[in-house]
Structures are given as structure tokens and as C-alpha cells.
Scaffold this motif. Structure first.
Motif, PDB file in Angstrom:
ATOM      1  N   VAL A 134       0.858  -1.185   0.000  1.00 49.58           N
ATOM      2  CA  VAL A 134       0.000   0.000   0.000  1.00 49.58           C
ATOM      3  C   VAL A 134       0.889   1.227   0.000  1.00 49.58           C
ATOM      4  CG1 VAL A 134      -1.789   1.299   1.220  1.00 49.58           C
ATOM      5  CG2 VAL A 134      -1.805  -1.205   1.286  1.00 49.58           C
ATOM      6  N   LEU A 135       0.700   2.095  -0.979  1.00 53.07           N
ATOM      7  CA  LEU A 135       1.434   3.354  -1.056  1.00 53.07           C
ATOM      8  C   LEU A 135       0.542   4.393  -0.390  1.00 53.07           C
ATOM      9  CD1 LEU A 135       4.198   3.965  -2.278  1.00 53.07           C
ATOM     10  CD2 LEU A 135       3.043   4.784  -4.332  1.00 53.07           C
ATOM     11  N   MET A 136       0.886   4.814   0.817  1.00 53.50           N
ATOM     12  CA  MET A 136      -0.009   5.589   1.673  1.00 53.50           C
ATOM     13  C   MET A 136       0.500   6.996   1.946  1.00 53.50           C
ATOM     14  SD  MET A 136      -2.783   5.003   3.921  1.00 53.50           S
ATOM     15  CE  MET A 136      -2.655   3.334   4.589  1.00 53.50           C
ATOM     16  N   ASP A 137      -0.309   8.000   1.593  1.00 53.18           N
ATOM     17  CA  ASP A 137       0.008   9.369   1.969  1.00 53.18           C
ATOM     18  C   ASP A 137      -0.196   9.519   3.473  1.00 53.18           C
ATOM     19  OD1 ASP A 137       0.664  12.028   1.804  1.00 53.18           O
ATOM     20  OD2 ASP A 137      -1.259  12.669   0.986  1.00 53.18           O
ATOM     21  N   VAL A 138       0.520  10.457   4.092  1.00 57.09           N
ATOM     22  CA  VAL A 138       0.369  10.682   5.531  1.00 57.09           C
ATOM     23  C   VAL A 138      -0.751  11.678   5.805  1.00 57.09           C
ATOM     24  CG1 VAL A 138       1.462  11.555   7.619  1.00 57.09           C
ATOM     25  CG2 VAL A 138       2.768  10.135   6.051  1.00 57.09           C
TER      26      VAL A 138
ATOM     27  N   LEU B  25       4.000   1.439   2.524  1.00 59.37           N
ATOM     28  CA  LEU B  25       5.088   2.355   2.209  1.00 59.37           C
ATOM     29  C   LEU B  25       4.528   3.772   2.315  1.00 59.37           C
ATOM     30  CD1 LEU B  25       8.040   2.537   1.226  1.00 59.37           C
ATOM     31  CD2 LEU B  25       7.181   2.441  -1.113  1.00 59.37           C
ATOM     32  N   ILE B  26       4.999   4.519   3.290  1.00 65.14           N
ATOM     33  CA  ILE B  26       4.498   5.864   3.542  1.00 65.14           C
ATOM     34  C   ILE B  26       5.091   6.852   2.540  1.00 65.14           C
ATOM     35  CG2 ILE B  26       4.714   7.804   5.152  1.00 65.14           C
ATOM     36  CD1 ILE B  26       2.496   5.990   5.933  1.00 65.14           C
ATOM     37  N   VAL B  27       4.235   7.762   2.039  1.00 66.33           N
ATOM     38  CA  VAL B  27       4.682   8.830   1.147  1.00 66.33           C
ATOM     39  C   VAL B  27       4.558  10.142   1.913  1.00 66.33           C
ATOM     40  CG1 VAL B  27       4.354   9.988  -1.050  1.00 66.33           C
ATOM     41  CG2 VAL B  27       3.843   7.558  -0.850  1.00 66.33           C
ATOM     42  N   THR B  28       5.649  10.852   2.060  1.00 64.84           N
ATOM     43  CA  THR B  28       5.648  12.080   2.837  1.00 64.84           C
ATOM     44  C   THR B  28       6.531  13.123   2.168  1.00 64.84           C
ATOM     45  OG1 THR B  28       6.003  12.957   5.082  1.00 64.84           O
ATOM     46  CG2 THR B  28       7.604  11.359   4.279  1.00 64.84           C
ATOM     47  N   SER B  29       6.455  14.348   2.647  1.00 63.57           N
ATOM     48  CA  SER B  29       7.344  15.395   2.146  1.00 63.57           C
ATOM     49  C   SER B  29       8.455  15.620   3.157  1.00 63.57           C
ATOM     50  CB  SER B  29       6.576  16.707   1.934  1.00 63.57           C
ATOM     51  OG  SER B  29       6.214  17.284   3.171  1.00 63.57           O
ATOM     52  N   PHE B  30       9.510  16.254   2.728  1.00 66.15           N
ATOM     53  CA  PHE B  30      10.643  16.477   3.634  1.00 66.15           C
ATOM     54  C   PHE B  30      10.220  17.299   4.840  1.00 66.15           C
ATOM     55  CE2 PHE B  30      14.443  18.767   5.053  1.00 66.15           C
ATOM     56  CZ  PHE B  30      15.302  17.702   5.261  1.00 66.15           C
ATOM     57  N   THR B  31       9.302  18.264   4.622  1.00 69.06           N
ATOM     58  CA  THR B  31       8.852  19.126   5.713  1.00 69.06           C
ATOM     59  C   THR B  31       7.978  18.370   6.713  1.00 69.06           C
ATOM     60  OG1 THR B  31       6.941  19.843   4.396  1.00 69.06           O
ATOM     61  CG2 THR B  31       8.932  21.191   4.291  1.00 69.06           C
TER      62      THR B  31
ATOM     63  N   ALA C 282       4.758   6.997  12.062  1.00 70.34           N
ATOM     64  CA  ALA C 282       4.315   6.077  11.014  1.00 70.34           C
ATOM     65  C   ALA C 282       5.046   4.746  11.106  1.00 70.34           C
ATOM     66  CB  ALA C 282       4.525   6.701   9.631  1.00 70.34           C
ATOM     67  N   LEU C 283       6.353   4.801  11.319  1.00 68.21           N
ATOM     68  CA  LEU C 283       7.134   3.572  11.453  1.00 68.21           C
ATOM     69  C   LEU C 283       6.751   2.819  12.722  1.00 68.21           C
ATOM     70  CD1 LEU C 283      10.602   4.887  10.255  1.00 68.21           C
ATOM     71  CD2 LEU C 283       9.178   3.212   9.088  1.00 68.21           C
TER      72      LEU C 283
ATOM     73  N   ALA D 214       4.637   0.914   9.549  1.00 69.01           N
ATOM     74  CA  ALA D 214       5.054   1.111   8.160  1.00 69.01           C
ATOM     75  C   ALA D 214       6.350   0.357   7.887  1.00 69.01           C
ATOM     76  CB  ALA D 214       5.247   2.595   7.859  1.00 69.01           C
ATOM     77  N   ALA D 215       6.477  -0.166   6.672  1.00 71.30           N
ATOM     78  CA  ALA D 215       7.686  -0.890   6.283  1.00 71.30           C
ATOM     79  C   ALA D 215       8.777   0.055   5.805  1.00 71.30           C
ATOM     80  CB  ALA D 215       7.363  -1.898   5.186  1.00 71.30           C
ATOM     81  N   GLY D 216       8.437   1.323   5.625  1.00 71.01           N
ATOM     82  CA  GLY D 216       9.400   2.298   5.163  1.00 71.01           C
ATOM     83  C   GLY D 216       8.695   3.535   4.651  1.00 71.01           C
ATOM     84  N   TYR D 217       9.451   4.433   4.066  1.00 69.87           N
ATOM     85  CA  TYR D 217       8.854   5.667   3.569  1.00 69.87           C
ATOM     86  C   TYR D 217       9.647   6.177   2.378  1.00 69.87           C
ATOM     87  CZ  TYR D 217      12.659   8.346   5.650  1.00 69.87           C
ATOM     88  OH  TYR D 217      13.893   8.856   5.940  1.00 69.87           O
ATOM     89  N   VAL D 218       8.969   6.995   1.554  1.00 71.94           N
ATOM     90  CA  VAL D 218       9.621   7.693   0.457  1.00 71.94           C
ATOM     91  C   VAL D 218       9.119   9.132   0.472  1.00 71.94           C
ATOM     92  CG1 VAL D 218       9.939   5.677  -1.043  1.00 71.94           C
ATOM     93  CG2 VAL D 218       7.809   6.963  -1.174  1.00 71.94           C
ATOM     94  N   TYR D 219       9.945  10.036  -0.042  1.00 68.57           N
ATOM     95  CA  TYR D 219       9.526  11.432  -0.148  1.00 68.57           C
ATOM     96  C   TYR D 219       8.721  11.634  -1.427  1.00 68.57           C
ATOM     97  CZ  TYR D 219      12.666  12.516   3.711  1.00 68.57           C
ATOM     98  OH  TYR D 219      13.284  12.556   4.925  1.00 68.57           O
ATOM     99  N   LYS D 220       7.864  12.649  -1.411  1.00 72.36           N
ATOM    100  CA  LYS D 220       6.964  12.881  -2.534  1.00 72.36           C
ATOM    101  C   LYS D 220       7.692  13.242  -3.820  1.00 72.36           C
ATOM    102  CE  LYS D 220       2.905  14.069   0.194  1.00 72.36           C
ATOM    103  NZ  LYS D 220       1.914  15.087   0.577  1.00 72.36           N
ATOM    104  N   ASP D 221       8.907  13.737  -3.697  1.00 75.29           N
ATOM    105  CA  ASP D 221       9.664  14.085  -4.903  1.00 75.29           C
ATOM    106  C   ASP D 221      10.623  12.970  -5.315  1.00 75.29           C
ATOM    107  OD1 ASP D 221      11.455  14.252  -2.828  1.00 75.29           O
ATOM    108  OD2 ASP D 221      12.244  16.244  -3.360  1.00 75.29           O
ATOM    109  N   VAL D 222      10.345  11.741  -4.861  1.00 76.07           N
ATOM    110  CA  VAL D 222      11.213  10.612  -5.165  1.00 76.07           C
ATOM    111  C   VAL D 222      11.285  10.375  -6.668  1.00 76.07           C
ATOM    112  CG1 VAL D 222       9.348   8.911  -4.961  1.00 76.07           C
ATOM    113  CG2 VAL D 222      11.711   8.195  -4.601  1.00 76.07           C
TER     114      VAL D 222
END
Length: 227
Positions: free
Chosen positions: A67-71, A95-101, A109-110, A114-122
Motif C-alpha cells: 500500500v502506497l499511503m500518503d500521511v 510504504l508511507i509517502v511524505t514530504s521532507f517538511t 508512522a514507522l 510502516a515498512a518504510g517511507y519515500v519522499y513525494k519528490d522521489v
């Protein structure tokens, strides 16, 4: 409580695509993610959801692998949706999708599973790689986030030195979990069957009273079991 161990080993070469659910309140974001992911031979987008509550319902209905999940979402946010999925014992990797801010949201989230995270500008290729990685059982944990989690646990009086309850083999397995290895990779490294590794992982989680591989990885970092 969620299942303590769900083998997320990738089915590379077995012809089954990784089933992905997109959960984001912005339709344009979901459309962009779908457009990119659908050109990946080994990834299949099986559905979408516009908020956390719908994301939980769709995850239960569609049983995706990842699941690609926005915060940040109206109503039920991504972290609360994570907690509900873990309470339901749903085995999907999130997999959490978040911004750097919003980096401060990564720690809860972790902790929620959550199994991990990526930034929105990945980078798109990096996103596909992250999906494959968590599906294969890896924990995507950046050093700065691991440090933040450990600091938070220590300030809260987190779990102490119970490493003596582990066998030597279990300590080896735990160290490899902390290195981000999947069950299959651990089995190859230690010349064991995947079934045996899965048993070791379940025993580790039970003995240390941990809920998932992310917590196990953090425990190993804290106690110096990483290579």
C-alpha cells in the motif's frame, strides 16, 4: 494485534506482479502514480483510495501486497489507517509517502507499522525500487530516522537488554534483519531454509515482545547487532 511475521519475499521469476494500492487524497497524484507504475512489468495497480478510512476498507477488500499511503489526508490520516490495518492483522506492506517538511511524521508512522517511507519528490525508478524492496521483506529505514526512533524510545524508557534470551542463531538472524535482508536472503547467507528463518524471526519477535521487523531492526541497532 497484527500477525508477527508475514513472509514478504518477492516472487521474482514466478510470474506474479506486485499488487499495489494507492491511497492519496489528491486525484492528480494518484493518476500520476498509476501512470508510472502501470508501465512496470512486475507491478500492478489494483485500486485507489482517497483517504485513510477508504484505504483500510480497500486494503481489506483487495488484499494488495503493498500500500502506497500518503500521511496527510482529511478525516482518517495515513498513520491512523496504518494502526487500523495492524489491528486487523492485514499483511500488506505499507510504504508511507511524505514530504521532507513532514519528516516528523515518519517516526510515528514507522512505530505504527510502516515498512518504510519515500519522499513525494522521489525519482520514479527509486519509487518502483522501494515498492519491490518492501515487498521483498526489506525495511526502508534511513539512518537519521533510525536515530530519531531510538532517541524517542530511550526517552520513553524503551525495551532493555533482553539479548541474553536469544540464541546465537537468532542473534545472527536479527543482525541480518537490521541490515535490511529478506527471509530469502537471510536463508542464503546462513545456509538455512526459508521456513527455518521464518521460525527464527517469529521467535525473535516473541522473545523481545516486538510487533514487526521494523521494531526488530531498531532493537538490533540499539544493541549493536548490526554488521
Amino acid at each position: 494485534m497484527a500477525d508477527r511475521e508475514n513472509d514478504g519475499t518477492a516472487r521474482a521469476g514466478e510470474g506474479r506482479a506486485i499488487r499495489v494500492l494507492l491511497v492519496d487524497d489528491h486525484q492528480v497524484v494518484r493518476r500520476g502514480l498509476r501512470t508510472f507504475l502501470e508501465v512496470q512489468d512486475d507491478i500492478e495497480v489494483v485500486g485507489e483510495a482517497a483517504d485513510g478510512a477508504e484505504g483500510v476498507a480497500r486494503t481489506e477488500e483487495l488484499r494488495p501486497d503493498v500500500v502506497l499511503m500518503d500521511v496527510k489526508m482529511p478525516g482518517t490520516d495515513g498513520i491512523e489507517a496504518l494502526r487500523r490495518l495492524r489491528e486487523l492483522g492485514n499483511p500488506a506492506k505499507v510504504l508511507i509517502v511524505t514530504s521532507f517538511t513532514e519528516q516528523r511524521t515518519v517516526v510515528p508512522a514507522l512505530r505504527a507499522g510502516a515498512a518504510g517511507y519515500v519522499y513525494k519528490d522521489v525519482d520514479p525508478d527509486a519509487l518502483a525500487g522501494a515498492i519491490r524492496s518492501v515487498h521483498a521483506g526489506h525495511v526502508l529505514l534511513q539512518p537519521e530516522v533510525a536515530g530519531a526512533l531510538l532517541s524517542q524510545e530511550e526517552s520513553n524508557g524503551g525495551s532493555g537488554g533482553r539479548s541474553g534470551t536469544l540464541t546465537e542463531r537468532e542473534r545472527e538472524v536479527l543482525g541480518l534483519i537490521a541490515d535490511g535482508r529478506s527471509n530469502r536472503e537471510i536463508a542464503r547467507a546462513l545456509v538455512l531454509s526459508e521456513k527455518t528463518v521464518k521460525t527464527h524471526v517469529s521467535n525473535i519477535l516473541m522473545k523481545l515482545d516486538l510487533a514487526d521487523r521494523t521494531q526488530a531492526a531498531l532493537w538490533a541497532v540499539r544493541h549493536g547487532l548490526t554488521t
